[in-house]
Structures are given as C-alpha cells and as structure tokens.
Design an enzyme around this catalytic site. Structure first.
Site, PDB file in Angstrom:
ATOM      1  N   HIS A 135       0.990  -1.135  -0.022  1.00  0.00           N
ATOM      2  CA  HIS A 135      -0.046   0.223  -0.080  1.00  0.00           C
ATOM      3  C   HIS A 135       0.846   1.284  -0.064  1.00  0.00           C
ATOM      4  O   HIS A 135       1.733   1.350   0.900  1.00  0.00           O
ATOM      5  CB  HIS A 135      -0.951  -0.135   1.342  1.00  0.00           C
ATOM      6  N   CYS A 136       0.646   2.023  -1.182  1.00  0.00           N
ATOM      7  CA  CYS A 136       1.727   3.021  -1.240  1.00  0.00           C
ATOM      8  C   CYS A 136       0.922   4.575  -1.021  1.00  0.00           C
ATOM      9  O   CYS A 136      -0.205   4.810  -1.502  1.00  0.00           O
ATOM     10  CB  CYS A 136       2.020   3.126  -2.650  1.00  0.00           C
ATOM     11  N   PRO A 137       1.591   5.231  -0.053  1.00  0.00           N
ATOM     12  CA  PRO A 137       0.659   6.454   0.510  1.00  0.00           C
ATOM     13  C   PRO A 137       1.039   7.453  -0.605  1.00  0.00           C
ATOM     14  O   PRO A 137      -0.069   8.509  -0.377  1.00  0.00           O
ATOM     15  CB  PRO A 137       1.668   6.772   1.808  1.00  0.00           C
ATOM     16  N   ASN A 140      -1.830   6.750  -2.384  1.00  0.00           N
ATOM     17  CA  ASN A 140      -3.115   6.800  -1.517  1.00  0.00           C
ATOM     18  C   ASN A 140      -3.743   5.538  -2.132  1.00  0.00           C
ATOM     19  O   ASN A 140      -5.168   5.407  -2.298  1.00  0.00           O
ATOM     20  CB  ASN A 140      -3.877   7.848  -1.699  1.00  0.00           C
TER      21      ASN A 140
END
Length: 319
Positions: A135-137, A140
């Site tokens: 999960h990449c911020p 998002n």
C-alpha cells in the site's frame, strides 16, 4: 473510484498528504524550470530552449496522468460474495486447511471471503487485493495486479523529470554563457540573479532527492516483476526455502512476466499503426512486436488484450 479514494484518505491521513506533496513538488519543479532555469543566459539564447520547455512539460503531463491512473484505478480488489458465507468452523479452529501452495485459493478471515492465488489483505483498504505489492501513501492506493503498470510509469517519469531538471540546472551553471561575466550581467540585476540561483539550488536538491528515491523504488518494482515475487511473497517463499517445503511456482520467462504487468503492446489483429504482426504466444515474442511494446509500456492506457490471469468468482474446489 473517486469515492473509494476519498474513503482511503479518511483511514490513512498520510495517504492524503503524500499525493498533495507530489503535486506541489511537481508544480514547483515546472515553475522553476520555466521561470528561473531556462531564462538563464546559457539556455535562453539556445535554439533548443523551446524544445526543452516543451519536452519537460510533456514529461510532467505524462507523470501526472500516470499518477492519476494509479490513484483512481482499481488495484485488483477481490469482490465480496453476494451472500454471507459461514466460516464459523474456520474461526473456531475446528476446521484445518491442508498444506497449500501458492496456486491455491485461500480464505480471508477479515473479509470473510474466498480469495484467489497471490491475493493479500490490505490493512488500510480493508480489502483483499490480487497480487498485492504494497500500500503506497504516495498514490493513496494499493499497488496490485491492475494498477502496477501505472505506478511504475509514475516512478519512471518522476525519475526522468528529476534527471532532466538537474541536467538543465547544471547546463545553466556550467555552460559557457553561464560562466562568463557578460552572461552573468545579461541575466539582470544582482537581486534577480540571487533569486534565480536560489530557485536553481532548491530545484537541484529536490531533483536529487526525489530522483534517488524513485530510482530505488523503480528498481525494486522491476526486480519484483522479473522474479515473479511481491515483497509479501518473498517473505513467504524465504520461509518455504528454509524449511525445504514444496509449493514454489515454476519460473516463467522474464518477457512473459513483464507482459503480465504492462500488456502485450499490440491492439487488435494488426497491432498499433501496423506494428505487432508477429507471434503473441505466451512463451515467445517476435521482434516485430517491439515497437508496439515501447509505445504501450510508456503511456498510461490499457493494452488489449491483456495476458494477465483470470479468476472465477469462487474456487472450483474446497479450500
């Protein structure tokens, strides 16, 4: 998908801040290049100045397009069953699954649903994602089977923009016109030169910082595709190797693995603009397909047909 992205922002505040920082950083870089780097004496009088302005803005446009696709695209969320499935035996521990390999369906006790091979549960999105990488911020969103192409393209164009901006700054400083006293005087008054120098320094630092960061992530993504292992699967496979257990997938050709992420690179029977007339079997690829590959892999659109795996809504046998 916009509503889903807004919901992720509420669950992950970092996921709301990082995309904003991305847009601010890209916007500042574009402003600094156009307003303070290209007007430098070493570049302003060059016939290549309009080309540099157009090329840099094209890269920025592709960067933003790829980022938007990565944010809004479905990463491969496993659909929930239409009717509730009784997993009470699983939660009570009365039912035990046999030893499974990586090609077996499994049960997610959080989603309470069956999930296909290589799917993992995301703690931020609260859903299972097919071939989930992480999960990449910065987008998002999860990086999964259906949006990994756009994420890698975003990394590529970010690194390319960083390299281009750093090169323009160095060319403005190290060029003959930029080093000569006459060239320095041609840039305007002293205060204006100081402002331009300050923006060039900030842009150079930003380019080096973001360029190094995305280069590492880009390398990790490409290696993950070629090895056919996501980071989560690498940990699992490492445990299997240490225990000398079976269950590892048979290796695939590297080009086939890349095609599963980026697409075949040809549209229809004749390919793109007459290219792509060669073989499109899963294990081989004729040289005539390469032009279509380059175009398909560089632009943020979906390539058809896509050779990625397909799944039935439910497993054909008990998991």
């Amino acid at each position: 998908m916009a509503a889903a992205a807004a919901g992720r922002c509420g669950r992950d505040p970092c996921g709301a801040v990082c995309p904003l920082l991305t847009y601010l950083g890209v916007g500042y870089a574009d402003y600094a290049v156009l307003a303070h780097v290209l007007p430098q004496p070493a570049l302003r009088g060059s016939p290549w100045c309009p080309f540099h302005a157009a090329a840099f803005n094209l890269i920025v446009l592709l960067l933003l397009a790829c980022h938007t696709r990565a944010v809004l695209a479905d990463p491969g969320v496993v659909p929930l069953p239409g009717t509730a499935i009784d997993f009470s035996d699983l939660r009570s521990g009365a039912w035990r699954t046999p030893e499974l390999n990586q090609e077996d369906w499994t049960v997610c006790d959080r989603c309470e649903a069956y999930r296909p091979p290589r799917a993992h549960h995301c703690r931020v999105c609260h859903r299972c994602v097919r071939r989930m990488d992480h999960h990449c911020p910065w987008i998002n969103n999860c990086v999964g089977e259906l949006n990994q192409k756009y994420f890698i393209q975003f990394l590529f164009y970010t690194g390319l923009a960083s390299l281009y901006a750093a090169g323009l700054v160095l060319a403005a400083w190290l060029g003959p016109a930029g080093r000569s006293p006459a060239g320095m005087m041609a840039g305007g008054d002293i205060s204006n030169n100081h402002v331009q120098t300050a923006h060039c320094i900030v842009l150079l630092l930003e380019s080096l910082l973001f360029g190094a960061f995305v280069a590492v992530v880009f390398y990790d993504q490409v290696v993950s595709i070629i090895r056919d292992e996501t980071p989560l699967e690498q940990l699992h496979n490492r445990g299997l190797k240490e225990m000398n257990r079976e269950g590892l997938r048979p290796p695939k050709p590297k080009l086939v693995l890349l095609r599963e992420v980026f697409g075949r690179g040809a549209w229809g029977r004749g390919g793109l603009w007459g290219w792509g007339q060669g073989s499109q079997c899963g294990s081989c690829l004729s040289p005539s397909l390469w032009p279509g590959f380059v175009l398909c892999w560089l632009f943020p659109w979906s390539c058809s047909p896509r050779p990625g795996p397909t799944y039935s809504p439910l497993p054909s046998r008990c998991v």
